[in-house]
Design an enzyme around this catalytic site. Structure first.
Site, PDB file in Angstrom:
ATOM      1  N   TYR A   1       2.594  -7.636  -7.006  1.00  0.00           N
ATOM      2  CA  TYR A   1       2.536  -9.092  -6.782  1.00  0.00           C
ATOM      3  C   TYR A   1       1.364  -9.701  -7.562  1.00  0.00           C
ATOM      4  O   TYR A   1       1.516 -10.723  -8.256  1.00  0.00           O
ATOM      5  CB  TYR A   1       2.383  -9.354  -5.283  1.00  0.00           C
ATOM      6  CG  TYR A   1       2.243 -10.812  -4.933  1.00  0.00           C
ATOM      7  CD1 TYR A   1       3.337 -11.674  -5.008  1.00  0.00           C
ATOM      8  CD2 TYR A   1       1.018 -11.342  -4.526  1.00  0.00           C
ATOM      9  CE1 TYR A   1       3.213 -13.017  -4.687  1.00  0.00           C
ATOM     10  CE2 TYR A   1       0.879 -12.683  -4.207  1.00  0.00           C
ATOM     11  CZ  TYR A   1       1.979 -13.518  -4.286  1.00  0.00           C
ATOM     12  OH  TYR A   1       1.851 -14.847  -3.975  1.00  0.00           O
TER      13      TYR A   1
ATOM     14  N   SER B   1      -1.095 -17.867  -7.493  1.00  0.00           N
ATOM     15  CA  SER B   1      -1.723 -17.422  -6.237  1.00  0.00           C
ATOM     16  C   SER B   1      -3.187 -17.110  -6.518  1.00  0.00           C
ATOM     17  O   SER B   1      -3.563 -16.900  -7.684  1.00  0.00           O
ATOM     18  CB  SER B   1      -1.026 -16.141  -5.740  1.00  0.00           C
ATOM     19  OG  SER B   1      -1.651 -15.659  -4.561  1.00  0.00           O
TER      20      SER B   1
ATOM     21  N   LYS C   1       1.443 -12.582 -10.507  1.00  0.00           N
ATOM     22  CA  LYS C   1       0.786 -13.890 -10.371  1.00  0.00           C
ATOM     23  C   LYS C   1      -0.255 -14.099 -11.463  1.00  0.00           C
ATOM     24  O   LYS C   1      -0.437 -15.215 -11.954  1.00  0.00           O
ATOM     25  CB  LYS C   1       0.171 -14.006  -8.970  1.00  0.00           C
ATOM     26  CG  LYS C   1       1.215 -14.032  -7.860  1.00  0.00           C
ATOM     27  CD  LYS C   1       1.899 -15.377  -7.808  1.00  0.00           C
ATOM     28  CE  LYS C   1       3.353 -15.334  -7.519  1.00  0.00           C
ATOM     29  NZ  LYS C   1       3.994 -16.647  -7.491  1.00  0.00           N
TER      30      LYS C   1
ATOM     31  N   TYR D   1      -2.546 -10.138  10.347  1.00  0.00           N
ATOM     32  CA  TYR D   1      -2.842 -10.623   8.988  1.00  0.00           C
ATOM     33  C   TYR D   1      -3.261 -12.090   9.051  1.00  0.00           C
ATOM     34  O   TYR D   1      -4.271 -12.489   8.471  1.00  0.00           O
ATOM     35  CB  TYR D   1      -1.607 -10.448   8.094  1.00  0.00           C
ATOM     36  CG  TYR D   1      -1.766 -11.083   6.723  1.00  0.00           C
ATOM     37  CD1 TYR D   1      -2.257 -10.350   5.643  1.00  0.00           C
ATOM     38  CD2 TYR D   1      -1.439 -12.431   6.513  1.00  0.00           C
ATOM     39  CE1 TYR D   1      -2.425 -10.931   4.390  1.00  0.00           C
ATOM     40  CE2 TYR D   1      -1.605 -13.024   5.260  1.00  0.00           C
ATOM     41  CZ  TYR D   1      -2.085 -12.275   4.211  1.00  0.00           C
ATOM     42  OH  TYR D   1      -2.263 -12.862   2.979  1.00  0.00           O
TER      43      TYR D   1
END
Ligand code: NAP
Length: 255
Positions: free
Chosen positions: A154, A140, A158, A199
């Site tokens: 997260y 990501s 990543k 978002y």
């Protein structure tokens, strides 16, 4: 025009939805045998059915060693080998650092990072035997390049995938196995849509190419990394984000 990969076999983890489904469909279109893996057998089967008879669904939790071993056995039984692994399964639930529980942290790290290690390790015997292999991680921009509130676990998972990748690429180069990663920006998937319309609108506004990415955008990069033409690339990343990480300021984006 890339040389054909028809007849090769790929395992795609997290293939029932979103980016993994896009990768599975694109690789299937290219004539590659596809083992589509997710925890839900029915969802994995539905994707395989859409690809055709050169695909099969398989249910496995790729954060477990048993799940990864079973998925590789299934690919060997059905297709006779494993040439490509797309280690894509991942989750991105949000939790602010001040409130994050150990269980939440571990769940994200196990699903995203431990699965990268376990799925990569599980394909080594067939790839070593074949004398070649391609491993493509879905990382990501979040973590390796950017940060976003709620995603410290997260981001760590990543960025961790890239640390893993660099040493794995070195260790596996003598076996002619390459390990690379695609870094998606904001790609419209079921998982991303769950972050809500605000978002999505904020992300669209911060992407120079003025649209969210599609799962095909990521699948095409993964297919390139699997191609013969990418044989000399290992331990590298391709960022596919519509230019999202480029602007230094809002002004830079607007001008
Ligand atoms: P998604 O739509 O939520 O799909 C996630 C997939 O992973 C599903 O097929 C899910 O199936 C599977 N999965 C989750 N946990 C699993 C487990 N333990 N074992 C096996 N399969 C599991 O997510 P996505 O947006 O396509 O994201 C896919 C990957 O791209 C993730 O690694 C994510 O970090 C990365 N990414 C996405 C974006 C984006 O904008 N969408 C951006 C950057 C990076 P089951 O629930 O049935 O198991």
């Amino acid at each position: 025009m890339l040389k054909s990969l028809a007849g090769k076999t790929v395992i795609v983890t997290g293939a029932s939805r979103g980016i993994g489904r896009g990768i599975a469909l694109r690789f299937g279109q290219a004539g590659i045998n596809v083992l589509a893996v997710s925890r839900s057998q029915a969802d994995a089967d539905a994707v395989a059915a859409q690809i055709g008879t050169h695909a099969a669904g398989f249910a496995a939790d790729v954060s477990t060693a048993q799940g990864c071993a079973a998925m590789v056995q299934a690919a060997l039984q059905k297709f006779g080998g494993v040439d490509i692994l797309c280690a894509n399964a991942g989750i991105f639930p949000a939790a602010k650092l001040s409130e994050m529980t150990v269980e939440e942290f571990d769940h994200v790290i196990n699903t995203n990072l431990r699965s990268t290690f376990l799925s990569t390790q599980s394909v080594l015997p067939p790839m070593s035997k074949a004398g070649a292999g391609r491993i493509i991680l879905t990382s990501s921009i979040t973590g390796p390049i950017t940060g976003y509130p709620g995603w410290s676990h997260y981001g760590a998972s990543k960025a961790g995938q890239l640390g893993f990748m660099r040493t794995a690429a070195l260790e596996l180069a003598p076996k002619n196995i390459t390990v690379n990663a695609v870094l998606p920006g904001n790609i419209f998937t079921e998982g991303l849509a769950a972050n809500g319309p605000e978002y999505i609108a904020a992300m669209e506004a911060s992407i120079p190419l003025k649209r969210l990415g599609s799962v095909e955008d990521i699948a095409n990069a993964a297919l390139f990394l699997a191609s013969e033409e990418a044989a000399y690339i290992t331990g590298q990343t391709i960022t596919v984000d519509g230019g999202q990480v480029l602007p230094e300021s809002l002004g830079a984006l607007e001008s």
